[in-house]
Design a protein around this motif. Structure first.
Motif, PDB file in Angstrom:
ATOM      1  N   GLY A  87      13.910  91.594  46.033  1.00  0.00           N
ATOM      2  CA  GLY A  87      14.088  92.703  45.090  1.00  0.00           C
ATOM      3  C   GLY A  87      15.478  93.240  45.389  1.00  0.00           C
ATOM      4  O   GLY A  87      16.445  92.469  45.457  1.00  0.00           O
ATOM      5  N   GLN A  88      15.588  94.551  45.647  1.00  0.00           N
ATOM      6  CA  GLN A  88      16.885  95.096  46.055  1.00  0.00           C
ATOM      7  C   GLN A  88      17.136  94.696  47.505  1.00  0.00           C
ATOM      8  O   GLN A  88      16.241  94.851  48.351  1.00  0.00           O
ATOM      9  CB  GLN A  88      16.879  96.618  45.912  1.00  0.00           C
ATOM     10  CG  GLN A  88      16.943  97.039  44.450  1.00  0.00           C
ATOM     11  CD  GLN A  88      16.998  98.536  44.278  1.00  0.00           C
ATOM     12  OE1 GLN A  88      16.291  99.262  44.965  1.00  0.00           O
ATOM     13  NE2 GLN A  88      17.806  98.999  43.353  1.00  0.00           N
ATOM     14  N   PHE A  89      18.322  94.240  47.807  1.00  0.00           N
ATOM     15  CA  PHE A  89      18.629  93.807  49.169  1.00  0.00           C
ATOM     16  C   PHE A  89      18.446  94.961  50.141  1.00  0.00           C
ATOM     17  O   PHE A  89      17.925  94.792  51.238  1.00  0.00           O
ATOM     18  CB  PHE A  89      20.063  93.258  49.253  1.00  0.00           C
ATOM     19  CG  PHE A  89      20.364  92.666  50.592  1.00  0.00           C
ATOM     20  CD1 PHE A  89      20.009  91.355  50.877  1.00  0.00           C
ATOM     21  CD2 PHE A  89      20.962  93.422  51.589  1.00  0.00           C
ATOM     22  CE1 PHE A  89      20.246  90.815  52.136  1.00  0.00           C
ATOM     23  CE2 PHE A  89      21.196  92.887  52.846  1.00  0.00           C
ATOM     24  CZ  PHE A  89      20.838  91.577  53.117  1.00  0.00           C
ATOM     25  N   THR A  90      18.882  96.134  49.714  1.00  0.00           N
ATOM     26  CA  THR A  90      18.721  97.318  50.579  1.00  0.00           C
ATOM     27  C   THR A  90      18.481  98.571  49.737  1.00  0.00           C
ATOM     28  O   THR A  90      18.925  98.644  48.585  1.00  0.00           O
ATOM     29  CB  THR A  90      19.963  97.523  51.481  1.00  0.00           C
ATOM     30  OG1 THR A  90      19.830  98.768  52.169  1.00  0.00           O
ATOM     31  CG2 THR A  90      21.261  97.547  50.708  1.00  0.00           C
ATOM     32  N   GLU A  91      17.780  99.522  50.348  1.00  0.00           N
ATOM     33  CA  GLU A  91      17.596 100.820  49.679  1.00  0.00           C
ATOM     34  C   GLU A  91      18.410 101.892  50.409  1.00  0.00           C
ATOM     35  O   GLU A  91      18.105 103.075  50.321  1.00  0.00           O
ATOM     36  CB  GLU A  91      16.113 101.198  49.632  1.00  0.00           C
ATOM     37  CG  GLU A  91      15.333 100.304  48.694  1.00  0.00           C
ATOM     38  CD  GLU A  91      13.886 100.728  48.495  1.00  0.00           C
ATOM     39  OE1 GLU A  91      13.462 101.753  49.069  1.00  0.00           O
ATOM     40  OE2 GLU A  91      13.178 100.014  47.758  1.00  0.00           O
TER      41      GLU A  91
ATOM     42  N   GLY B 287      13.674  94.665  49.603  1.00  0.00           N
ATOM     43  CA  GLY B 287      12.704  94.512  48.513  1.00  0.00           C
ATOM     44  C   GLY B 287      12.270  93.056  48.419  1.00  0.00           C
ATOM     45  O   GLY B 287      13.102  92.156  48.496  1.00  0.00           O
ATOM     46  N   ASN B 288      10.978  92.822  48.323  1.00  0.00           N
ATOM     47  CA  ASN B 288      10.457  91.461  48.129  1.00  0.00           C
ATOM     48  C   ASN B 288       9.491  91.485  46.962  1.00  0.00           C
ATOM     49  O   ASN B 288       8.650  92.389  46.875  1.00  0.00           O
ATOM     50  CB  ASN B 288       9.721  90.975  49.381  1.00  0.00           C
ATOM     51  CG  ASN B 288      10.608  90.193  50.348  1.00  0.00           C
ATOM     52  OD1 ASN B 288      10.233  89.165  50.874  1.00  0.00           O
ATOM     53  ND2 ASN B 288      11.805  90.705  50.585  1.00  0.00           N
ATOM     54  N   ILE B 289       9.630  90.492  46.082  1.00  0.00           N
ATOM     55  CA  ILE B 289       8.737  90.403  44.915  1.00  0.00           C
ATOM     56  C   ILE B 289       7.916  89.123  45.027  1.00  0.00           C
ATOM     57  O   ILE B 289       8.475  88.040  45.244  1.00  0.00           O
ATOM     58  CB  ILE B 289       9.567  90.380  43.604  1.00  0.00           C
ATOM     59  CG1 ILE B 289      10.417  91.639  43.480  1.00  0.00           C
ATOM     60  CG2 ILE B 289       8.657  90.211  42.382  1.00  0.00           C
ATOM     61  CD1 ILE B 289      11.428  91.615  42.333  1.00  0.00           C
ATOM     62  N   LEU B 290       6.594  89.273  44.885  1.00  0.00           N
ATOM     63  CA  LEU B 290       5.711  88.098  44.886  1.00  0.00           C
ATOM     64  C   LEU B 290       5.061  87.978  43.512  1.00  0.00           C
ATOM     65  O   LEU B 290       4.544  88.972  42.977  1.00  0.00           O
ATOM     66  CB  LEU B 290       4.597  88.252  45.923  1.00  0.00           C
ATOM     67  CG  LEU B 290       4.982  88.259  47.396  1.00  0.00           C
ATOM     68  CD1 LEU B 290       3.757  88.546  48.258  1.00  0.00           C
ATOM     69  CD2 LEU B 290       5.571  86.908  47.799  1.00  0.00           C
TER      70      LEU B 290
END
Ligand SMILES: C[S@@+](CC[C@H](N)C(=O)[O-])C[C@H]1O[C@@H](n2cnc3c(N)ncnc32)[C@H](O)[C@@H]1O
Length: 270
Positions: free
Chosen positions: A224-228, A261-264
């Protein structure tokens, strides 16, 4: 998992403060750009049948429901927090979307829907706040049709951001939350101005195995986003650079392993 813990998190999420804070931190113009890229990608991975129904589970202010409705899906947006649902209602009115999205008060730990109701379920940034994640996962699986797709976004405990911040805080003695390591990830319990809150940084490998062992196939696993970190810094230039990097990472790289961020995208076996 203790019932009192679920109840105390529920009480915190019932209050408007936390939803306002999330709105201010995440519903920004720069973030919207990322979400547009992310949802274009997600929708391109689906092959929707006519009349497909989407459940936005833990919809918050409904920004993602609106995106999905614009893509032509029928959306039921569910959240257990009355104050989140009130904000969602205002949001839907301002985008003239009240007729396209049905709001429902629902707890992910005991959904009122019949088995195999939905073609698609989105659960974005929600499991991380649920103490009894196992129960929520089994409810989401129950209401998803066979062959249906579940999309999950969670924070990754093994991301560069998590590792660096964790070690820095330990080194400087600055960790304010109570941290507990479980199979599912690192659980941070903090006392916020709104009350007790749980935020889990997920062990993504565990989460994938959890689904694979219960009849799901992992169709996609992307960043997702690399960093928040944009939520923790103030210079505008720096915030802009972080968003620029996040968008480039998502558009051209999408490798999830170092990314926060990780999206599955998971399909329930037919
Ligand atoms: C971080 S917000 C994310 C909102 C939305 N998915 C988004 O990405 O904008 C988490 C949301 O999950 C909801 N939530 C947490 N636990 C829940 C539960 N057990 N049942 C229903 N909603 C829940 C909260 O009230 C909150 O609105």
């Amino acid at each position: 998992m203790s019932i009192p813990e679920s109840k105390s998190v529920e009480k915190t999420l019932e209050r408007p403060d936390i939803h306002r804070q999330w709105k201010n931190s995440y519903r920004t113009e720069e973030n919207e750009k990322f979400y547009e890229y992310a949802f274009d990608y997600i929708v391109s991975c689906l092959s929707p049948r006519k009349d497909s129904i989407f459940l936005d589970a833990g919809c918050g202010t409904c920004n993602h429901s609106i995106r999905l409705a614009r893509c032509g899906f029928s959306v039921i947006a569910a959240d257990f927090s009355e104050s989140a649902l009130k904000m969602a209602e205002l949001n839907l009115q301002s985008f003239n979307m009240q007729d396209k999205i049905k709001l429902k008060r629902e707890n992910l730990l005991s959904l009122s829907f019949a088995d195999e109701t939905f073609d698609y379920i989105l659960c974005w940034g929600v499991l991380m706040h649920i103490p009894d994640m196992e129960k929520a996962i089994s409810e989401l699986s129950r209401v998803l049709k066979k062959g249906g797709v579940l999309i999950i976004s969670e924070g990754n405990m093994s991301s560069l951001q998590s590792i660096v911040l964790r070690n820095l805080k330990a080194l400087l003695g600055k960790e304010k939350s109570v941290v507990r390591r479980t199979d599912a990830g690192l659980e941070y319990r903090e006392t916020t101005s709104a009350g007790d809150l749980l935020t889990r940084q997920t062990n993504i490998a565990w989460l994938k195995r959890r689904f694979q062992n219960t009849g799901f196939v992992v169709k996609k696993h992307v960043s997702g986003q690399f960093t928040e970190l944009y939520t923790r810094v103030s210079p505008k230039l720096l915030i802009g650079l972080i968003h620029g990097f996040n968008n480039l990472w998502f558009k051209y790289i999408k490798i999830p392993f170092f990314s926060f961020g990780n999206i599955l995208i998971l399909q329930k076996k037919a």
